[in-house]
Scaffold this motif. Structure first.
Motif, PDB file in Angstrom:
ATOM      1  N   LYS A  45       0.832  -1.210   0.000  1.00 42.14           N
ATOM      2  CA  LYS A  45       0.000   0.000   0.000  1.00 42.14           C
ATOM      3  C   LYS A  45       0.861   1.253   0.000  1.00 42.14           C
ATOM      4  O   LYS A  45       0.536   2.239  -0.640  1.00 42.14           O
ATOM      5  CB  LYS A  45      -0.928   0.018   1.222  1.00 42.14           C
ATOM      6  N   GLN A  89      -5.179   4.171  -5.747  1.00 42.60           N
ATOM      7  CA  GLN A  89      -6.316   4.262  -4.836  1.00 42.60           C
ATOM      8  C   GLN A  89      -7.615   4.336  -5.623  1.00 42.60           C
ATOM      9  O   GLN A  89      -7.774   5.199  -6.489  1.00 42.60           O
ATOM     10  CB  GLN A  89      -6.178   5.491  -3.930  1.00 42.60           C
ATOM     11  N   CYS A 102     -11.476   8.474  -2.813  1.00 40.87           N
ATOM     12  CA  CYS A 102     -10.069   8.224  -3.136  1.00 40.87           C
ATOM     13  C   CYS A 102      -9.159   9.256  -2.475  1.00 40.87           C
ATOM     14  O   CYS A 102      -8.103   8.913  -1.930  1.00 40.87           O
ATOM     15  CB  CYS A 102      -9.853   8.236  -4.645  1.00 40.87           C
ATOM     16  N   LYS A 110      -8.773   8.459   1.137  1.00 42.04           N
ATOM     17  CA  LYS A 110      -7.841   7.337   1.309  1.00 42.04           C
ATOM     18  C   LYS A 110      -6.400   7.803   1.154  1.00 42.04           C
ATOM     19  O   LYS A 110      -5.520   7.381   1.916  1.00 42.04           O
ATOM     20  CB  LYS A 110      -8.161   6.229   0.308  1.00 42.04           C
TER      21      LYS A 110
END
Length: 115
Positions: free
Chosen positions: A14, A27, A43, A46
């Motif tokens: 990630k 993302q 997004c 995130k």
């Protein structure tokens, strides 16, 4: 120089940290039923969360590549982006139309930031 990988799976990480630079995996939104505006907003949230986890923030963005499924959504995506980036330093940015991994994914963000 060390490389730190966070949230790794057998396929990817990630977050990757190297030489005071943070790289995020692409993302996408969690719920593909959302429209382009909602997917873009989710997004961006995130991205903020992952940058925080990596010890950075959206104020340290270097580069963002935005992939959208259809350029007809460009204006709606930009409306969300412009509101989000308004009071932040502006990164280098590119936006391209792309075939997505799944048809209901409307937007994907790839981010590089300073630590």
């Amino acid at each position: 120089m060390s490389i730190e990988r966070i949230g790794s799976t057998e396929r990817m990480s990630k977050i990757v940290k190297h030489n005071n630079t943070i790289y995020l995996c692409g993302q996408t939104a969690c719920d593909e039923a959302w429209d382009i505006a909602e997917q873009t907003q989710r997004c961006l949230q995130k991205v903020e969360d992952l940058l925080s986890e990596a010890g950075s923030s959206a104020d340290k963005l270097l580069s963002v590549t935005i992939f959208i499924r259809d350029m007809k959504d460009f204006a709606a995506m930009n409306a969300v982006w412009d509101a989000w980036i308004a009071n932040k330093p502006k990164p280098a940015r590119a936006c391209v139309e792309a075939h997505m991994a799944r048809p209901n994914i409307l937007v994907e963000l790839c981010v590089t930031a300073a630590q």
